[in-house]
Design a protein around this motif. Structure first.
Motif, PDB file in Angstrom:
ATOM      1  N   ARG A   1       5.335  10.784  -0.588  1.00 33.11           N
ATOM      2  CA  ARG A   1       4.053  10.204  -0.968  1.00 33.11           C
ATOM      3  C   ARG A   1       2.893  11.188  -0.798  1.00 33.11           C
ATOM      4  NH1 ARG A   1       1.922   4.999  -1.224  1.00 33.11           N
ATOM      5  NH2 ARG A   1       0.121   4.522   0.049  1.00 33.11           N
TER       6      ARG A   1
ATOM      7  N   THR B   1      -9.860 -13.618  -0.205  1.00 33.31           N
ATOM      8  CA  THR B   1      -9.460 -12.218  -0.325  1.00 33.31           C
ATOM      9  C   THR B   1      -9.101 -11.656   1.041  1.00 33.31           C
ATOM     10  OG1 THR B   1     -10.786 -11.879  -2.304  1.00 33.31           O
ATOM     11  CG2 THR B   1     -10.300  -9.933  -0.992  1.00 33.31           C
ATOM     12  N   ALA B   2      -9.932 -11.942   2.034  1.00 31.89           N
ATOM     13  CA  ALA B   2      -9.633 -11.459   3.381  1.00 31.89           C
ATOM     14  C   ALA B   2      -8.334 -12.055   3.897  1.00 31.89           C
ATOM     15  CB  ALA B   2     -10.789 -11.788   4.321  1.00 31.89           C
TER      16      ALA B   2
ATOM     17  N   PRO C   1       1.716   1.093   4.420  1.00 30.51           N
ATOM     18  CA  PRO C   1       0.943   1.714   3.330  1.00 30.51           C
ATOM     19  C   PRO C   1       1.819   2.237   2.200  1.00 30.51           C
ATOM     20  CG  PRO C   1       0.084   2.425   5.454  1.00 30.51           C
ATOM     21  CD  PRO C   1       1.331   1.620   5.736  1.00 30.51           C
TER      22      PRO C   1
ATOM     23  N   GLU D   1      -9.359  -9.232  -7.225  1.00 25.74           N
ATOM     24  CA  GLU D   1      -9.775  -8.881  -5.868  1.00 25.74           C
ATOM     25  C   GLU D   1     -10.186  -7.424  -5.748  1.00 25.74           C
ATOM     26  OE1 GLU D   1      -7.024 -10.584  -2.988  1.00 25.74           O
ATOM     27  OE2 GLU D   1      -7.565 -12.602  -3.636  1.00 25.74           O
TER      28      GLU D   1
ATOM     29  N   GLY E   1      -9.014  -4.614  -6.096  1.00 23.59           N
ATOM     30  CA  GLY E   1      -8.210  -3.629  -5.374  1.00 23.59           C
ATOM     31  C   GLY E   1      -8.175  -3.870  -3.875  1.00 23.59           C
ATOM     32  N   ALA E   2      -8.562  -5.044  -3.439  1.00 14.99           N
ATOM     33  CA  ALA E   2      -8.558  -5.329  -1.997  1.00 14.99           C
ATOM     34  C   ALA E   2      -7.169  -5.173  -1.371  1.00 14.99           C
ATOM     35  CB  ALA E   2      -9.117  -6.725  -1.734  1.00 14.99           C
TER      36      ALA E   2
ATOM     37  N   GLU F   1      -4.834  -3.081  -2.136  1.00 13.79           N
ATOM     38  CA  GLU F   1      -4.621  -1.650  -1.965  1.00 13.79           C
ATOM     39  C   GLU F   1      -5.487  -1.122  -0.819  1.00 13.79           C
ATOM     40  OE1 GLU F   1      -5.166  -3.227  -4.815  1.00 13.79           O
ATOM     41  OE2 GLU F   1      -3.713  -2.575  -6.316  1.00 13.79           O
ATOM     42  N   PHE F   2      -6.679  -1.647  -0.697  1.00 12.87           N
ATOM     43  CA  PHE F   2      -7.595  -1.208   0.351  1.00 12.87           C
ATOM     44  C   PHE F   2      -7.085  -1.618   1.733  1.00 12.87           C
ATOM     45  CE2 PHE F   2     -11.625  -2.423   2.724  1.00 12.87           C
ATOM     46  CZ  PHE F   2     -11.932  -1.134   3.120  1.00 12.87           C
ATOM     47  N   PHE F   3      -6.775  -2.871   1.896  1.00 17.15           N
ATOM     48  CA  PHE F   3      -6.361  -3.353   3.218  1.00 17.15           C
ATOM     49  C   PHE F   3      -5.027  -2.744   3.656  1.00 17.15           C
ATOM     50  CE2 PHE F   3      -9.057  -6.805   4.933  1.00 17.15           C
ATOM     51  CZ  PHE F   3      -9.972  -6.920   3.910  1.00 17.15           C
TER      52      PHE F   3
ATOM     53  N   GLY G   1      -3.851   0.146   2.794  1.00 11.27           N
ATOM     54  CA  GLY G   1      -3.833   1.600   2.819  1.00 11.27           C
ATOM     55  C   GLY G   1      -3.077   2.198   1.660  1.00 11.27           C
ATOM     56  N   GLY G   2      -3.085   1.477   0.526  1.00 11.76           N
ATOM     57  CA  GLY G   2      -2.513   2.083  -0.671  1.00 11.76           C
ATOM     58  C   GLY G   2      -1.140   1.569  -1.069  1.00 11.76           C
ATOM     59  N   ALA G   3      -0.740   0.414  -0.555  1.00 14.50           N
ATOM     60  CA  ALA G   3       0.509  -0.170  -1.042  1.00 14.50           C
ATOM     61  C   ALA G   3       0.351  -0.546  -2.513  1.00 14.50           C
ATOM     62  CB  ALA G   3       0.884  -1.400  -0.217  1.00 14.50           C
ATOM     63  N   LYS G   4       1.475  -0.754  -3.157  1.00 13.21           N
ATOM     64  CA  LYS G   4       1.461  -0.954  -4.608  1.00 13.21           C
ATOM     65  C   LYS G   4       1.873  -2.389  -4.916  1.00 13.21           C
ATOM     66  CE  LYS G   4       2.923   1.861  -8.577  1.00 13.21           C
ATOM     67  NZ  LYS G   4       1.937   2.927  -8.731  1.00 13.21           N
TER      68      LYS G   4
ATOM     69  N   ARG H   1     -11.151  -5.010  12.172  1.00 13.85           N
ATOM     70  CA  ARG H   1     -11.337  -3.714  11.531  1.00 13.85           C
ATOM     71  C   ARG H   1     -11.960  -3.838  10.134  1.00 13.85           C
ATOM     72  NH1 ARG H   1      -8.955   1.349  11.972  1.00 13.85           N
ATOM     73  NH2 ARG H   1      -7.956   2.218  10.147  1.00 13.85           N
ATOM     74  N   SER H   2     -11.759  -4.985   9.520  1.00 21.44           N
ATOM     75  CA  SER H   2     -12.326  -5.176   8.180  1.00 21.44           C
ATOM     76  C   SER H   2     -13.652  -5.933   8.243  1.00 21.44           C
ATOM     77  CB  SER H   2     -11.320  -5.931   7.308  1.00 21.44           C
ATOM     78  OG  SER H   2     -11.002  -7.190   7.866  1.00 21.44           O
TER      79      SER H   2
ATOM     80  N   PHE I   1     -11.594   2.886   8.473  1.00 17.89           N
ATOM     81  CA  PHE I   1     -10.930   2.027   7.490  1.00 17.89           C
ATOM     82  C   PHE I   1     -11.737   1.956   6.195  1.00 17.89           C
ATOM     83  CE2 PHE I   1     -10.426  -2.570   6.111  1.00 17.89           C
ATOM     84  CZ  PHE I   1      -9.223  -2.367   5.453  1.00 17.89           C
TER      85      PHE I   1
ATOM     86  N   ARG J   1     -14.295  -5.612  -2.382  1.00 20.99           N
ATOM     87  CA  ARG J   1     -12.983  -5.051  -2.053  1.00 20.99           C
ATOM     88  C   ARG J   1     -12.592  -5.304  -0.593  1.00 20.99           C
ATOM     89  NH1 ARG J   1      -9.795  -0.861  -4.075  1.00 20.99           N
ATOM     90  NH2 ARG J   1      -9.227   0.807  -2.663  1.00 20.99           N
TER      91      ARG J   1
END
Lengths: 333, 333, 333, 333
Positions: free
Chosen positions: A228, C59-60, C72, C88, C90-91, C93-95, C97-100, C228-229, D94, D228
């Motif tokens: 990755r 979303t959260a 991630p 959302e 891209g939320a 992906e954001f939360f 760390g880039g999962a698809k 953290r968010s 984050f 996001r």
């Protein structure tokens, strides 16, 4: 006569030779004959089953290891002057997805269980503060000091007792091993190390470092993170071949001994000037601006290290004549 | 006789030679004599001022380029079968910090302005949906088709008119250039391309790809991302030397021509079997399971590609005798 | 007469009353008396031990749940029209760390084990492709369809047998429960659901959603991610009080029944126009542009949904007189 | 009698009243009548055109602001004891995608241009070290000290001259303004501040903070980041109404004056015990363990702050009788 760093030297002939041998068609990525030998060869070296992954830089080895151990909301206890904090451009934060380096101090960039415990004690165990998930140390340290097996094991025991991963940045691990003259097992898994960034580039390789995983359960994450992050090269055999050449005839140890020996010669020429004990291949000396200028005028190149100090680093192929010339020049200052 | 991929072949002798020449002490990272020549040599090749950075993989080149163009909350319009979507393990999401690939379809993994406009039209311009920040295409595509200068420029015009960056994945850019026989400028900056991942590993190199930036303002971010992702190798001269060797005597173009010629020979043997036109060095053919087995029994190795299809890829050093043998075997099926 | 969405209605009086009661000094964050009752109250509702966290948006809730389950480098199997993919920003992906998001299709935004298995089967189990770590479904779906206990359990069995987490986006979970008239346990943990985003804002609350964790081992990560968010509000009691008011006297269920009933009345007026079966509080109808304009001229507001279709959504407090007027107007078209 | 913090007090009646008025159907997200007034009302307050976004927590305000200013590979100069470093669970890392907080020291959690310049001077301007992209300060600081207009402007000039963004964490901005008795413009945009986290929750609100953007070009990124990160609530009018109620009749300023006055009374009772000057609503006093126990035995609740110190925080609605009782008790120790 360059004493800037060990990270720019030429590669060892055995490495080049192995590289040339690898120059033929084989399976891509890490499916080739060379890559498939890594686990076995490094397991033999360490005397236990390990997973060994090639990567192309120490930054990649360090950060893949950390990201395999630490969740994005976790933290890494490490020294303020650790390479991962100072000189990797935020790579640990990038690879982990925003984990925090939790910094401690200590002479010579070394940490102790006491220092770590003190830092951890200051962290409230609530959700408002980042909790440590791992400890990372560097052996030899950024100031050329070594951690003995006992010192490493003490950090390992701290990590174990607090449920933390234990990462060892071994950019100059070979130098530490050569200096301490102990089995590699005692500096790693027997001391609780979970993952080692085993450096070869500074020690005679050109583009291959080894990430050694003593906990096999880290391998899956590490392999995915390697891909990755763009570090799964398609012609991985050229990396594997370098590592094998370094390990199989103890080239890595011989090279490190040479570099350490060169550093020792410099240290002996400057007993009153040493900022840190010289235990590997780095020598930090006090030099006035005039003294530094005088050495440079004689053809010696090196980095200033703050005001009134300089860093001299010796390589696996440092010319010992140059070393003795520099030693003599320092004595005459 | 292997037709699996072009990503596992040996390196070209000129590359090895340059590599050996680079095997001496020089400044670390990209401060060495070889690395410092890259901008000039590639600017000459492209006929415009470019920044040229070495990296060690196409994934790194692609994703550093994208992350330099696209904010974490942005999107990248690309084909559903693009390598960045299918085979990079989420690297674009990782490097960009979670940007979204906005997928489109189109035959042969090619996109057109019409396809892109349709996709963009479906995205509401509000904060609830990810907005595109860039377009990425692959030339030659993952199915071996090429984009002509006109086709590239049409995509470039789409990007420009919508304020999007334009990235070109050129893992097989050399094959596209050799096939189209046009100046590289017409396939890149003259067509609006902002950043090119210029592939060399599949074409005779072993561990160096070039990231070519036609917009100098992308360089600062790209250089930081290269370091931060562990791709700033300390002995970068070994990478730079590979690139220079490939470019300076048109080795890259000769190699690509060879591979393309080999593919053309296979295509001519299988006119009724072709799934896609053969415009570079990949041949997708319809083969029954029995036919595939028959070819394998004759010593030909290749990947199945879904059911009833196979992919044949030719390399820069593919033995033309093998190629003709495979062509004959296909004819005789 | 607004049929745009259920996400803008006023709050239920019981919610406001509870809110006012919470307006006094108590411990900050989630240490207050209201927040500390959530686990117990929701455990009672679900008939099993759960952890219940307030958050301020769906979303959260969705993305904290996903990030607690998915590394991630992982992926989430979900429908192409899922809210997490479409609306959302891209939320996920954001939360994460880039999962698809690994997208599948299916009528009415519903997925089945067969659809999921087919999608998973197309993913090579190597490091080059993102591997799924979780499945996410929405009940009721974005098109107002419900998953029965059996359908949910079938997806749950798929998830379990492949080692995947199972997330349920319940933005309109209340509507699904009211429609199916089954115990909430059968739509959640008994069917293998690991985490539920239990929506209250669309159903009479104003700023509190509940994240219900059926696997207690997800709680630690979820709590850290919430902080953290930026979702760990210091005066959390105002959120907890809303949730308690909604749950304790079945307000949530009564409200959902009202909205569903309103939708049913509209559906009965337009049997030939329905794009999807009406199983919750959303009605998708075929309307020509002229018909839509006619309704709007009569004072009915709603969204077009593509060409020739419209979406009518009913709220917990939708005026039934308005509903009957709209029903009559549709009948007369 | 609680002096723990100002973050758990009840909400002001005007806020509740406005909240109740907002309890009717309107457009979702920030399209409602209340939200649409925010830019105008805050522009009036600050005497310049601003963009004003509601969010639900100070962490969200701080981190959205930082992420709009700082690329993932950038850094934020801030005090080691800044809330963003100490108490936000890594939220800045984050939201920014892994940017690094570059920490400085200074008494009372205040920074000066000299301190910032010294820190910046130690950062090598190469790709190996994270470069600062922004400065963040807190006014009033975490120790209740204020930055005057001149002090703020000096930091602003430092930021401007080095091309850095300038973020002001104003969790207790109201207390600073009330204490300094200066126009808000002089503590913000006239002093070079680009973005302000304007805190209302600690000052009489319950769930709404304002992110004030003095640079309109930050708004697009901030709005996308808000969505996001799950902070774009669908019923935003309840947040907007709180902010409007606080601002329109100077409720925010009256509340802050009350809290500051209460703190001043405590400070006057403990002149010899003060750890920091008392310039807002926080009082740090030296107390032995016995003294602290004695106060607690008399019914006063507060946090210890390290060894031998305690933190007393006063709220917008702190009972002045309680305050005077605590003052008397301290005098009698």
């Amino acid at each position: 006569m360059r004493f800037f760093s060990d990270n720019a030297a030429a590669a060892h002939p055995a490495v080049l030779e192995a590289f040339a041998e690898a120059n033929r068609l084989d399976t891509a990525y890490d499916g080739d004959a060379w890559s498939r030998r890594l686990d076995g060869v490094f397991s033999g070296l360490f005397g236990t089953d390990v997973r060994a992954l090639w990567v192309t830089s120490g930054t990649a080895a360090n950060c893949i290891a950390l990201a395999a151990m630490v969740p994005p909301y976790g933290g890494v206890l490490c020294h303020r002057e650790a390479h991962i904090n100072v000189d990797e451009a935020g790579a640990p934060e990038f690879f982990t997805g925003g984990a925090k380096l939790l910094l401690v101090d200590g002479p010579g960039a070394k940490v102790t269980p006491e220092i770590l415990a003190e830092a951890r004690g200051r962290i409230r165990a609530d959700v408002h503060q980042v909790q440590p998930s791992a400890v990372s140390i560097t052996n030899a340290t950024e100031y050329g000091l070594t951690y003995s097996p006992e010192e490493t094991a003490a950090v390992g025991e701290f990590a174990r007792s607090h449920g933390l991963g234990f990462h060892l940045d071994g950019a100059r691990f070979a130098n530490a091993v050569a200096s301490l003259d102990v089995p590699v097992s005692e500096l790693t898994w027997k001391a609780g190390v979970d993952a080692l960034s085993f450096g070869f580039v500074k020690n005679g390789g050109f583009s291959a470092e080894a990430l050694i995983l003593f906990k096999p359960e880290l391998a899956s994450a590490a392999e995915r993170l390697r891909k990755r992050s763009g570090h799964l090269l398609s012609k991985g055999r050229y990396l594997a071949a370098q590592l094998l050449a370094m390990v199989e005839d103890d080239v890595w140890l011989d090279n490190a001994r040479h570099a350490n020996d060169a550093a020792r010669r410099l240290a002996e020429a400057a007993p009153g000037r040493l900022v840190h004990p010289v235990e590997a291949n780095e020598v930090f000396v006090r030099l006035t601006a005039e003294e530094a200028a005088s050495l440079r005028a004689q053809g010696f190149d090196f980095y200033d290290w703050g005001v009134g100090e300089a860093r001299l680093v010796t390589s696996w192929n440092q010319d010992l004549g140059d070393v003795d010339r520099l030693a003599a020049a320092i004595r005459e200052l």
